[in-house]
Design an enzyme around this catalytic site. Sequence first.
Site, short mmCIF file in Angstrom:
data_model
loop_
_atom_site.label_atom_id
_atom_site.label_comp_id
_atom_site.label_asym_id
_atom_site.label_seq_id
_atom_site.Cartn_x
_atom_site.Cartn_y
_atom_site.Cartn_z
N HIS A 42 -24.92 -9.21 -20.45
CA HIS A 42 -25.89 -9.94 -21.27
C HIS A 42 -26.52 -11.18 -20.36
O HIS A 42 -26.12 -12.49 -20.43
CB HIS A 42 -25.35 -10.58 -22.61
CG HIS A 42 -25.05 -9.80 -23.88
ND1 HIS A 42 -26.04 -9.99 -24.72
CD2 HIS A 42 -24.26 -8.98 -24.17
CE1 HIS A 42 -25.64 -8.97 -25.71
NE2 HIS A 42 -24.37 -8.40 -25.32
N GLU A 60 -29.02 -13.13 -20.85
CA GLU A 60 -29.51 -14.06 -21.64
C GLU A 60 -28.60 -15.03 -21.69
O GLU A 60 -28.89 -16.29 -22.21
CB GLU A 60 -30.23 -13.51 -22.83
CG GLU A 60 -29.45 -13.37 -23.95
CD GLU A 60 -28.51 -12.21 -23.86
OE1 GLU A 60 -28.69 -11.36 -23.15
OE2 GLU A 60 -27.83 -11.78 -24.83
N CYS A 84 -27.78 -4.73 -23.39
CA CYS A 84 -26.70 -4.52 -24.33
C CYS A 84 -26.62 -3.17 -25.09
O CYS A 84 -26.78 -2.07 -24.65
CB CYS A 84 -26.05 -5.51 -25.07
SG CYS A 84 -24.60 -5.20 -25.67
#
Length: 259
Positions: free
Chosen positions: A233, A235, A129
């Site tokens: 993102h 994660e 990001c």
Amino acid sequence: MSSTLTQSFQDSRTLRESRSAPVVAVSATSDTQPGYSHRVRLNSAYITALENAGLVPVVVPPLTSASAARDILSRVDGLVITGGEDVDPSRYGQDRSPQCGVSNAARDETEIALIREASETRKPLLAICRGPQVVNVALGGTLIQDIPSEIPAALPHNSNDARSTRVHDVTIDEGSRIADAIGETAISVNSFHHQSVKDVAPSLKVTARAPDGIIEGLEPKAEDWWMMAVQWHPEEMNDSPEPWDRGLFRAFADRLTEG
Ligand code: MN
């Protein structure tokens, strides 16, 4: 030393080494607003994703000196640069747009020092990001300060949906590290950014884009530096039915494990 003792020593050493996991420095942010209790902060999804991949995360806060950042990097196996505030436009030679969000000077300084050191020492780096943005700036590139005002025809990239909702497509170059890690060249991703990479740093290349042309993935031109930077993102997709995003963390872990 007798041959039996030597053998025993070597066995225990092999055992210890096979059990040790790579340690990675993970950049965090800090509150800067006056009048509040200040904390170092990092979304715990990053920790979960890295631990799931077999890595040991060490959180690195914004520091007061670039040399401290370099000291940390020399003691870890890899680096993760995470999401967060807008990089100060003075870092890439632009005046601040009214739409540019707040910046964190200590975080900018710390991450730029970490990234330049990782690039020079060829330490593996996974950037997420804000990650591709600050990597690009650290290596000489520039940013779009606000996608909606600078590129009105762009897709919505700053989603209000849940963190794990895939909102736009991404096309990834075949044969790139990102494509190999994900196992696909066309996926859809979550998206929580209003800035993006503009002029690409001389040592980097674009390997993933959204359908509107917004840059979603960067890698180094140099073959001997393992670096992957994605604008979305991964994660937040730890429990996703698709394995795509976990593949990025697995590829990072594989690189660190193979030494
Ligand atoms: Mn996006």
